[in-house]
Every structure is written in C-alpha cells, then in structure tokens.
Design a protein around this motif. Structure first.
Motif, mmCIF file in Angstrom:
data_model
loop_
_atom_site.group_PDB
_atom_site.id
_atom_site.type_symbol
_atom_site.label_atom_id
_atom_site.label_comp_id
_atom_site.label_asym_id
_atom_site.label_seq_id
_atom_site.Cartn_x
_atom_site.Cartn_y
_atom_site.Cartn_z
ATOM 1 N N ASP A 129 -37.890 29.835 3.142
ATOM 2 C CA ASP A 129 -37.372 31.146 2.792
ATOM 3 C C ASP A 129 -36.298 30.979 1.723
ATOM 4 O O ASP A 129 -35.578 29.987 1.704
ATOM 5 N N LEU A 130 -36.211 31.939 0.828
ATOM 6 C CA LEU A 130 -35.193 31.947 -0.216
ATOM 7 C C LEU A 130 -34.320 33.185 -0.051
ATOM 8 O O LEU A 130 -34.812 34.257 0.304
ATOM 9 N N VAL A 131 -33.040 33.012 -0.337
ATOM 10 C CA VAL A 131 -32.080 34.107 -0.240
ATOM 11 C C VAL A 131 -31.207 34.059 -1.478
ATOM 12 O O VAL A 131 -30.770 32.983 -1.900
ATOM 13 N N TYR A 132 -30.928 35.225 -2.052
ATOM 14 C CA TYR A 132 -29.975 35.289 -3.159
ATOM 15 C C TYR A 132 -28.907 36.321 -2.824
ATOM 16 O O TYR A 132 -29.181 37.518 -2.735
ATOM 17 N N LEU A 133 -27.683 35.850 -2.641
ATOM 18 C CA LEU A 133 -26.542 36.704 -2.333
ATOM 19 C C LEU A 133 -25.520 36.703 -3.465
ATOM 20 O O LEU A 133 -24.450 37.260 -3.318
ATOM 21 N N GLY A 134 -25.880 36.053 -4.572
ATOM 22 C CA GLY A 134 -24.988 35.956 -5.722
ATOM 23 C C GLY A 134 -24.735 34.503 -6.062
ATOM 24 O O GLY A 134 -24.751 33.632 -5.189
ATOM 25 N N HIS A 135 -24.518 34.256 -7.334
ATOM 26 C CA HIS A 135 -24.268 32.884 -7.803
ATOM 27 C C HIS A 135 -22.969 32.358 -7.193
ATOM 28 O O HIS A 135 -21.931 33.005 -7.240
ATOM 29 N N GLY A 136 -23.071 31.184 -6.576
ATOM 30 C CA GLY A 136 -21.913 30.556 -5.968
ATOM 31 C C GLY A 136 -21.531 31.105 -4.610
ATOM 32 O O GLY A 136 -20.524 30.695 -4.044
ATOM 33 N N GLN A 137 -22.335 32.023 -4.082
ATOM 34 C CA GLN A 137 -22.027 32.629 -2.789
ATOM 35 C C GLN A 137 -22.647 31.839 -1.645
ATOM 36 O O GLN A 137 -23.784 31.359 -1.755
ATOM 37 N N ALA A 138 -21.919 31.725 -0.558
ATOM 38 C CA ALA A 138 -22.454 31.078 0.647
ATOM 39 C C ALA A 138 -23.690 31.837 1.106
ATOM 40 O O ALA A 138 -23.729 33.069 1.067
ATOM 41 N N GLY A 139 -24.708 31.101 1.484
ATOM 42 C CA GLY A 139 -25.949 31.708 1.955
ATOM 43 C C GLY A 139 -27.014 31.823 0.892
ATOM 44 O O GLY A 139 -28.177 32.060 1.209
ATOM 45 N N THR A 140 -26.648 31.685 -0.376
ATOM 46 C CA THR A 140 -27.643 31.694 -1.444
ATOM 47 C C THR A 140 -28.387 30.363 -1.420
ATOM 48 O O THR A 140 -27.777 29.305 -1.314
ATOM 49 N N SER A 141 -29.710 30.426 -1.500
ATOM 50 C CA SER A 141 -30.528 29.217 -1.515
ATOM 51 C C SER A 141 -30.165 28.354 -2.711
ATOM 52 O O SER A 141 -29.932 28.859 -3.818
ATOM 53 N N ALA A 142 -30.129 27.038 -2.482
ATOM 54 C CA ALA A 142 -29.696 26.096 -3.513
ATOM 55 C C ALA A 142 -30.508 26.226 -4.794
ATOM 56 O O ALA A 142 -29.953 26.202 -5.895
ATOM 57 N N VAL A 143 -31.823 26.376 -4.678
ATOM 58 C CA VAL A 143 -32.666 26.436 -5.875
ATOM 59 C C VAL A 143 -32.338 27.674 -6.712
ATOM 60 O O VAL A 143 -32.307 27.610 -7.933
ATOM 61 N N LEU A 144 -32.062 28.794 -6.067
ATOM 62 C CA LEU A 144 -31.726 30.009 -6.813
ATOM 63 C C LEU A 144 -30.308 29.926 -7.372
ATOM 64 O O LEU A 144 -30.044 30.400 -8.477
ATOM 65 N N ASP A 145 -29.397 29.333 -6.625
ATOM 66 C CA ASP A 145 -28.039 29.172 -7.121
ATOM 67 C C ASP A 145 -28.018 28.259 -8.342
ATOM 68 O O ASP A 145 -27.315 28.530 -9.321
ATOM 69 N N GLU A 146 -28.807 27.193 -8.288
ATOM 70 C CA GLU A 146 -28.890 26.276 -9.425
ATOM 71 C C GLU A 146 -29.445 26.987 -10.652
ATOM 72 O O GLU A 146 -28.916 26.856 -11.760
ATOM 73 N N TYR A 147 -30.501 27.765 -10.473
ATOM 74 C CA TYR A 147 -31.080 28.471 -11.615
ATOM 75 C C TYR A 147 -30.124 29.551 -12.124
ATOM 76 O O TYR A 147 -30.028 29.787 -13.334
ATOM 77 N N ALA A 148 -29.400 30.204 -11.221
ATOM 78 C CA ALA A 148 -28.406 31.192 -11.650
ATOM 79 C C ALA A 148 -27.347 30.528 -12.525
ATOM 80 O O ALA A 148 -26.866 31.130 -13.488
ATOM 81 N N GLY A 149 -27.006 29.280 -12.217
ATOM 82 C CA GLY A 149 -26.077 28.537 -13.059
ATOM 83 C C GLY A 149 -26.637 28.312 -14.454
ATOM 84 O O GLY A 149 -25.907 28.396 -15.450
ATOM 85 N N VAL A 150 -27.923 28.041 -14.530
ATOM 86 C CA VAL A 150 -28.587 27.886 -15.831
ATOM 87 C C VAL A 150 -28.526 29.204 -16.600
ATOM 88 O O VAL A 150 -28.216 29.239 -17.793
ATOM 89 N N LEU A 151 -28.817 30.301 -15.898
ATOM 90 C CA LEU A 151 -28.767 31.612 -16.552
ATOM 91 C C LEU A 151 -27.346 31.938 -17.021
ATOM 92 O O LEU A 151 -27.163 32.490 -18.111
ATOM 93 N N ALA A 152 -26.352 31.599 -16.217
ATOM 94 C CA ALA A 152 -24.957 31.846 -16.608
ATOM 95 C C ALA A 152 -24.609 31.055 -17.871
ATOM 96 O O ALA A 152 -23.937 31.581 -18.773
ATOM 97 N N ALA A 153 -25.065 29.816 -17.943
ATOM 98 C CA ALA A 153 -24.809 29.001 -19.140
ATOM 99 C C ALA A 153 -25.501 29.590 -20.362
ATOM 100 O O ALA A 153 -24.943 29.607 -21.465
ATOM 101 N N HIS A 154 -26.718 30.094 -20.167
ATOM 102 C CA HIS A 154 -27.428 30.729 -21.286
ATOM 103 C C HIS A 154 -26.704 31.996 -21.728
ATOM 104 O O HIS A 154 -26.619 32.289 -22.920
#
Length: 101
Positions: free
Chosen positions: A5-30
C-alpha cells in the motif's frame, strides 16, 4: 511497490510512503530548478525487461492499483506546477499498456 500500500500525506510527513516521499523530493528539486517533468507511472524498474517482484507488469490487484493511483494523485497535486504531462502508465511493460496479465 506492486504488493504494498502507498500513502501520501505530504513531502517529509510521517506516514508518507518512502517511494512517494523520495519522488516528491525529486519534484521539489525540479521546482526549485525551474524544470518540468513528464510523469509516467510504471511497475517495473528503469531498464527492466521482465515482470516485477509480483510476477506482473501491474499491481497485484486492481484494488491496490486504484489505491496507488489515489496516493500518486495526492503527491502530484502538491507539485502540479512541476508536471508538464502525465502519461497513461500503470499497465504493461514500461507503463505503455503493451502487455498485461
């Protein structure tokens, strides 16, 4: 992540799945660099030619795949200004809908 299961609660937020948090970091850098991205979700890895660990080219169930779509949509909504195009994805090798069990 075909069987998780995947969960997205916001970049850097507790409970967000690692794979989505990592990709959100890529998007933030872009975003910071002023770039746009073409997003295509897929269940195999870059350069992979075979099925994923679930033995498939999609999630292990339709219900999980729909839940993944919801989690990814929440992540993309936070970075809508960075997304140039969202390609269909999810099904088949490379997310091109060219083969699916």
């Amino acid at each position: 992540w075909c069987d998780q299961d995947l969960v997205y609660l916001g970049h850097g937020q507790a409970g967000t799945s690692a794979v989505l948090d990592e990709y959100a970091g890529v998007l933030a850098a872009h975003r910071e660099a002023g770039f746009k991205v073409v997003f295509r979700p897929r269940y195999d890895g870059s350069g992979d030619t075979g099925p994923n660990p679930c033995g498939l080219f999609q999630a292990d169930s339709a219900a999980r795949q729909y839940a993944h779509v919801e989690a990814v949509a929440a992540m993309l909504a936070e970075y809508v200004d960075v997304i140039a195009i969202i390609e269909a994805g999810y099904l088949g090798r490379w997310g091109e809908w060219n083969w699916s069990g």
